[in-house]
Motif scaffolding. Structure first.
Motif: not given
Ligand SMILES: [Mg+2]
Ligand SMILES: Nc1ncnc2c1ncn2[C@@H]1O[C@H](COP(=O)(O)OP(=O)(O)OP(=O)(O)O)[C@@H](O)[C@H]1O
Lengths: 261, 340
Positions: B47, B87, B161-162
């Motif tokens: 991140s 995220q 991000d994810e």
């Molecule tokens: Mg992360």
């Protein structure tokens, strides 16, 4: 073009959010009216400043309440800066390909328009205490209200940006923003205070905001636009607004930097 | 398209903590039109890397160019061609789905009736919920909105991000298929982090990082074969009998999984001949037989030494050459064989 469009979209968002939180609407309109009625009627019997015979306290206090209304509306808007950060929305805005001025101005303009709407509702009460505005006077007053609201929201933005929590912002608001209003001549006339305090009050830009907000109720708009005192105060308010916006832009352009390793 | 050179970032931590680098001399080049997946244990700096790449953090050192623009000199040029999915949630909860999309489009200078709206929402379950407020959506639906809005602006570079955390398997698959087809159609460059290795299998390249450093960077199949180990899976009609036979005749120790027998930890060169031998000797007892490569997950666990609680390979023995720690080995409690 994208700049205007994006600014309008951001400002509109502020407005939509405001309308969708009914407590905010009720609180921000009810509070100044209550202040005005309670303080105004309470002081009217005993308050007779020399040189202001013929003006009741409730009338004297009216522009001060307008100013307070703008101040509180701006503070509420500034709190949303912290909410935006907490809820993550700010991330989306910060990575968008818009200049930082658009981000600041969208937020500030939205907040100022909300404040202006509230002030317009409050203006409807003015005729009941004998304060009547001509159409030109109304137009001028609205412009001045918007300008002042921009000043307050920009100042609020600047204070709120570095805040990690809303609780911290409340504390800052009480020691920075409230005194600006208290020392603006909203509660008591500036003419009869000790010299040192008077100096402080005269350097306070909010004092000048009050001056320009009060005058249209008593003088014709055309007359004011050639009045030196009015223009000086207006100039000071404009400087205040521009400086606050500029500082806000500088503040948000500063990105968090890693320390050297 | 994305060039990251010697990127180092140290968060200005609390005064009493000694600052630890979240990224350390991180290098990565992502080509134009490439789909690159980034993985690493929690806290490995993924991140942080994203926040640097989207211009929200200024790193301690290093340089980044995206699409030829220097991220730190002309961040606005970079922002214009990049889309980001964070995220954490980044939509406005008090606005409706449609209003969020329109606002996002406006920020990128597109009209609210952008042509891409139908396309961006096609894979989601949000099509009939345009007027619903985001705070009344379920977590997964809100996540779908985040993903849909990043497709709306047709970015050249997409950072995710994810992205699929919290999505149900069907939405996850729908999103990935959508993403891949758009990615191919527009030759979009995608950099995505994930902990789900089924998603990484689809990528052109997989990057594994730990403690802010790059451990491996290769195609999924290279990574898997670089383990140097494969598994022969036999499905016999009578597993017990065959297991005994293998033990006695060939001195092999198969592991039993349901009605499968697995011969794990076989070198890539031997697996084919082993399969042939088994097939020639026990053809009549066998339903099927197959060679399986190590899963990406195994590569990940091996490289990062994460769930097994072992330390990552030291730099003196290259990360990919040291021993293979198969999953079955842990389960059966056999000693870990390490061959160089
Ligand atoms: Mg992360
Ligand atoms: N704002 C911050 N201030 C200080 N340290 C931070 C901050 N954000 C992250 N870190 C630290 O930086 C390191 C990397 O964190 P990062 O969030 O990049 O990990 P990650 O790879 O995204 O993990 P995850 O898989 O859990 O999302 C961690 O050690 C973390 O504690």
């Amino acid at each position: 073009m994208i700049t205007v469009h994006a600014t309008a979209a951001l400002a509109q968002r502020e407005f939509t959010r405001f309308v969708r939180q009914p407590q905010r609407v009720i609180g921000s309109i009810g509070q100044p009216i209550l202040f005005w009625l309670f303080l105004g009627t309470g002081f009217t019997g005993s308050f007779r400043p020399p040189g202001m015979e013929g003006i009741s306290y409730i009338e004297f206090f009216y522009p001060g309440v307008l100013l307070m209304l703008l101040l509180f509306a701006s503070i509420f808007s500034s709190i949303t800066v912290i909410e935006d950060r907490d809820q993550g929305f700010l991330q989306s805005v910060l990575v968008a390909p818009i200049s930082r001025l658009v981000i600041v101005f969208g937020k500030i303009l939205g907040g100022a328009l909300i404040a202006l709407t509230q002030a317009m509702l409050f203006l409807l009460l003015a005729p009941f205490i004998g304060l009547v505005l001509s159409p030109a006077g109304t137009a001028l007053e609205l412009i001045l209200l918007l300008l002042t609201a921009l000043g307050f929201t920009a100042l609020g933005f600047l204070c709120a940006w570095s805040m990690k929590s809303t609780a911290g912002f409340h504390a800052i608001m009480m020691v920075i923003l409230m005194p600006l209003w208290l020392l603006s001549g909203a509660l008591f006339p500036i003419q009869h205070v000790p010299p040192l305090l008077r100096l402080v009050m005269e350097t306070n830009p909010v004092t000048h905001a009050l001056v320009i907000l009060r005058l249209p109720f008593y003088h014709a708009a055309e007359q004011l636009l050639s009045d030196k005192d009015f223009l000086v105060s207006l100039f000071i308010v404009v400087i205040w607004v521009m400086a606050s916006i500029w500082l806000s832009v500088l503040r948000i352009e500063k990105r968090e930097k890693g320390i050297s390793y | 398209m994305i060039k990251i050179r010697r990127l180092t970032h140290v968060y200005p931590g609390a005064r009493r903590q000694t600052p630890r680098p979240a990224l350390l001399h991180f290098n990565l080049h992502v080509e134009e039109g490439e789909f690159c997946v980034l993985s690493g244990p929690n806290g490995s700096g993924k991140s942080t890397l994203f926040h640097v790449l989207c211009g929200m953090l200024l790193p301690s050192a290093g340089s980044v160019t995206i699409g030829g623009y220097d991220l730190f000199r002309v961040p606005r040029m970079v922002r214009r061609i990049t889309g980001v999915v964070f995220q954490s949630p980044a939509v406005d909860k008090y606005l409706s789905v449609g209003e969020n999309m329109a606002l996002y489009a406006a920020l990128y200078g597109r009209s609210s009736k952008a042509v891409g709206l139908a396309e961006a929402l096609e894979w989601t379950d949000l099509k009939n919920r345009l007027h619903q407020r985001v705070n009344t959506l379920s977590g997964g639906l809100a996540r779908q909105l985040e993903l849909a809005k990043c497709l709306l602006t047709r970015p050249k570079v997409l950072l995710l991000d994810e992205p699929t955390s919290g999505l149900d398997p069907a939405s996850r698959r729908n999103f990935l298929e959508m993403l891949k087809s758009i990615q191919r159609k527009r030759a979009m460059t995608v950099l995505m982090t994930t902990h789900i290795f089924a998603e990484a299998e689809e990528a052109h390249r997989v990057v594994i990082m730990k403690d802010g450093q790059l451990l491996a960077c290769d195609t999924p199949s290279h990574l898997r074969s670089s383990m140097g180990r494969e598994m022969v899976v036999v499905v016999p009609s009578n597993p017990e009998a065959l297991a005994l036979a293998l033990k006695q005749d060939m001195d092999l120790n198969p592991l039993r999984f349901g009605d499968e027998l697995r011969l794990e930890n076989v070198g890539t060169t031997e697996s084919l001949s082993l399969l042939e031998t088994i097939l020639s000797r026990y053809r009549s007892q066998i339903h099927s037989v197959a060679i399986k490569q190590a899963a990406l997950e195994d590569v990940f666990i091996h490289l990062t030494g994460h769930s097994a609680g072992i330390h990552p390979p030291h730099s003196d023995s290259g990360p990919l050459e040291s021993g293979f720690l198969g999953k079955g080995n842990e389960e059966s409690g056999r000693p870990v064989e390490t061959e160089q």
